[in-house]
Each structure stands twice: as structure tokens, then as C-alpha cells.
Enzyme design. Structure first.
Site, PDB file in Angstrom:
ATOM      1  N   GLY A 244     -10.963 -27.956 -12.090  1.00  0.00           N
ATOM      2  CA  GLY A 244     -10.261 -28.870 -12.998  1.00  0.00           C
ATOM      3  C   GLY A 244      -8.862 -29.155 -12.499  1.00  0.00           C
ATOM      4  O   GLY A 244      -7.918 -29.331 -13.280  1.00  0.00           O
TER       5      GLY A 244
ATOM      6  N   GLY B 242      -4.140 -32.930 -15.186  1.00  0.00           N
ATOM      7  CA  GLY B 242      -3.621 -32.060 -16.241  1.00  0.00           C
ATOM      8  C   GLY B 242      -3.095 -30.714 -15.778  1.00  0.00           C
ATOM      9  O   GLY B 242      -2.383 -30.603 -14.773  1.00  0.00           O
ATOM     10  N   ILE B 243      -3.475 -29.690 -16.529  1.00  0.00           N
ATOM     11  CA  ILE B 243      -2.957 -28.327 -16.332  1.00  0.00           C
ATOM     12  C   ILE B 243      -3.326 -27.794 -14.939  1.00  0.00           C
ATOM     13  O   ILE B 243      -2.495 -27.177 -14.259  1.00  0.00           O
ATOM     14  CB  ILE B 243      -3.525 -27.417 -17.447  1.00  0.00           C
ATOM     15  N   GLY B 244      -4.565 -28.065 -14.510  1.00  0.00           N
ATOM     16  CA  GLY B 244      -5.006 -27.570 -13.193  1.00  0.00           C
ATOM     17  C   GLY B 244      -4.226 -28.198 -12.061  1.00  0.00           C
ATOM     18  O   GLY B 244      -3.799 -27.508 -11.125  1.00  0.00           O
TER      19      GLY B 244
ATOM     20  N   TYR C 152     -16.791 -26.877 -29.064  1.00  0.00           N
ATOM     21  CA  TYR C 152     -15.636 -26.516 -28.227  1.00  0.00           C
ATOM     22  C   TYR C 152     -15.151 -25.096 -28.565  1.00  0.00           C
ATOM     23  O   TYR C 152     -14.842 -24.310 -27.659  1.00  0.00           O
ATOM     24  CB  TYR C 152     -14.515 -27.543 -28.421  1.00  0.00           C
TER      25      TYR C 152
END
Ligand SMILES: NC(=O)c1ccc[n+]([C@@H]2O[C@H](COP(=O)([O-])OP(=O)(O)OC[C@H]3O[C@@H](n4cnc5c(N)ncnc54)[C@H](OP(=O)(O)O)[C@@H]3O)[C@@H](O)[C@H]2O)c1
Length: 273
Positions: A10, A14-16, A156
């Protein structure tokens, strides 16, 4: 500083992607894994690091990815299972709920396929979970895909509770062999999260509401802290963190029987037909 080989899934967004940049900047050898070939190559080229592509909606691609990693990297010091998100209800060609497959079953498969390399490397395995595990998770191991009654929140929440339980079970099964496992909530971070989802998640992350969230660098810094840190010193093995401190867990997250049952059921669901 010890230079580590850090594989981040990922990492095309984003975060990755943010953590890939931060960890490269402090001198680690980062390997970027993403779904979109174009986006993943762009991040990797920008950082000057190698990349691999796999869509976790297709378990065959996860198996190919595992082999590529084994062929390319004699050490894997950190595997950051970060790819994930919330998706509309959809069953994959592998017959699993897409959200459960992308967030839990695919990273479970990837981790177990490269397990020997992780053990040889005394590696850390990091799961990007979520505070949602506590709010909505209520796993039934006999119905991991929520075929009986599906909602975006439950799907989720279950997947992110699975990340915490997988972490605890990895710790129980492999700590003695030198493996370290940890999970974390990155914070409420303004990213592309839920762009393929619906309902409240999509609204929250793709409206003015998202202005209330922290920026990508803050979320990424929590993954960077774990990946750069020393297991057992910086963070506790098997632990769950939020903002770089022990986080509050779901009532069932510390249930060893549930964690063990989830592991066995995941193995069963992923066994070649
Ligand atoms: N943002 C938050 O507030 C928040 C809070 C708690 C937990 N999290 C978790 O943090 C992690 C990163 O999310 P993010 O906020 O950075 O969201 P993001 O910007 O949407 O990034 C998600 C990453 O996962 C990849 N991905 C999505 N579906 C995939 C699939 N089928 N196969 C392989 N990779 C796939 C995406 O690839 P593409 O670039 O191709 O889309 C992207 O690289 C997720 O596990 C998420 O559940 C986020």
C-alpha cells in the site's frame, strides 16, 4: 543506525507512500509495493527504490508477489502490511469479501509465504490496523466474509480486528524464533481512504469533514516510528499502538482462542483448492 530492508505494501499512496519517503530519507532500503503499476512506479522512481505490483483482490497475484520478494531480497527486516481500506460489498474471484481479503487474508498469505525469510532476518511484521477494530469489529470465524449480514462498518471493523488478532498470534507462534509483530492505528488521516467505499466512511474522507483530519505525514510517521524502531525496546512485541503509545484494545483482541481460531480458519480458506 542499522540499515534495514523494509517492504511496505500500500505504498503507492497515502500513509504507505509517506512512510516510504520518510524511511528512505533516514537511510533505509525501502521496497515499495502497490496495486496500480503507474502510481507504484511513480513513487518508486521518485524515491529511487525498487517496486513490485500486486492487486490483493486476486490471491494469485499475492502468491506471485511473495515469490518475487523471496527472489529479490536475501533479507527482509521489516514487512509492513499496510495496504487496505474499505470497499463496497463485493466478493472476489477467491470467494471472499473484498474488504476482508485486501486487509487480512492477502497480508496473512503474503506473510506466511515469506515466513522463512522473515525468521532468518529476525524481522518485524507490522499491521496497519485501525481504531475501527474496536468500534465495529465482532469477528465470527465461521463467517469471515459476513455473508449472513454485511455492512461496510462491520466488514472493515472485522478486518482491522483480524489485523490485531493476527499480530497477537504471530507473536505467540513465532516470538521464540526471533520474529516481532506489532499493529497500530495511524490516526484519522486525510488520504485517499474509502475512495472505493460507500456510506459514512466515504463521506467522512471525501468531504469538507476530512479537513478535521491530520495530514499524511503524521499518519506515516507512526508507521516510520515502528519500522525504524527496535522491537522490545521502542515497542512491545505483539502490541497495538496509537500515536506511538499503547492503544486501547477491543474486548476480544486479547483472546488467544479467538486469535488461534482465526489463524486456522485463514489457513483453511487460503489452502490451494
Ligand atoms: N486514513 C485513515 O484515517 C486510516 C485510519 C485507520 C487505518 N487506516 C489504514 O491505513 C492503511 C493505508 O490507508 P491510507 O489511509 O493511506 O489510504 P490510501 O491513500 O487509499 O492508500 C491505500 C493503499 O492501499 C492500496 N490498496 C488498496 N486496495 C488494494 C488492493 N486491492 N491491492 C493492493 N493494494 C491495495 C492502495 O493502492 P492504490 O494506490 O492502487 O489505490 C494504496 O497504496 C489502510 O490499511 C487503512 O485501512 C487508515
Amino acid at each position: 543506525m542499522t540499515t534495514k530492508t523494509i517492504v511496505i505494501t500500500g505504498a503507492s499512496d497515502g500513509i504507505g507512500a509517506g512512510a516510504a519517503r520518510q524511511l528512505t530519507d533516514i537511510g533505509h532500503n525501502v521496497v515499495v509495493v502497490g496495486r496500480s503499476p503507474e502510481k507504484t512506479q511513480e513513487v518508486a522512481t521518485d524515491l529511487g527504490v525498487p517496486f513490485h505490483v500486486a492487486d490483493f483482490a486476486h490471491l494469485d497475484q499475492v502468491r506471485t508477489l511473495a515469490q518475487e520478494l523471496l527472489d529479490a531480497y536475501p533479507r527482509i527486516d521489516v514487512l509492513a502490511n499496510n495496504a487496505g481500506g474499505t470497499f463496497t460489498q463485493k466478493f472476489t474471484e477467491d470467494h471472499h469479501d473484498l474488504t476482508m481479503q485486501v486487509n487480512h487474508l492477502a497480508p496473512f498469505l503474503l506473510t506466511t509465504l515469506v515466513m522463512d525469510r522473515l525468521i532468518e532476518s529476525n524481522a518485524s511484521v507490522i499491521q496497519t490496523s485501525s481504531i475501527a477494530h474496536r468500534a465495529w469489529g465482532n469477528i465470527d470465524v465461521d463467517d469471515l466474509s459476513n455473508k449472513r449480514k454485511w455492512s461496510a462498518q462491520k466488514s472493515y471493523g472485522d478486518a482491522k480486528l483480524a489485523n490485531v488478532l493476527f499480530t497477537k498470534e504471530l507473536d505467540r507462534r513465532y516470538r521464540d524464533q526471533g520474529l516481532s509483530a506489532v499493529s497500530f492505528h495511524p490516526g484519522a488521516i486525510a488520504t485517499n481512504f474509502a475512495s472505493e467505499g460507500s456510506g459514512p466512511f466515504r463521506f467522512a474522507y471525501h468531504s469538507l469533514f476530512s479537513k478535521l483530519f491530520e495530514g499524511v505525514d503524521a499518519g506515516a510517521s507512526r508507521l516510520t516510528w515502528l519500522a525504524d524502531g527496535e522491537p522490545g525496546v521502542t515497542w512491545e512485541r505483539g502490541g497495538y499502538y496509537a500515536k506511538n503509545a499503547p492503544g486501547k484494545l477491543h474486548d476480544r483482541a486479547d483472546d488467544p482462542e479467538l486469535a488461534s481460531a482465526l489463524w486456522d480458519r485463514s489457513e483453511q480458506l487460503l489452502a490451494p483448492a
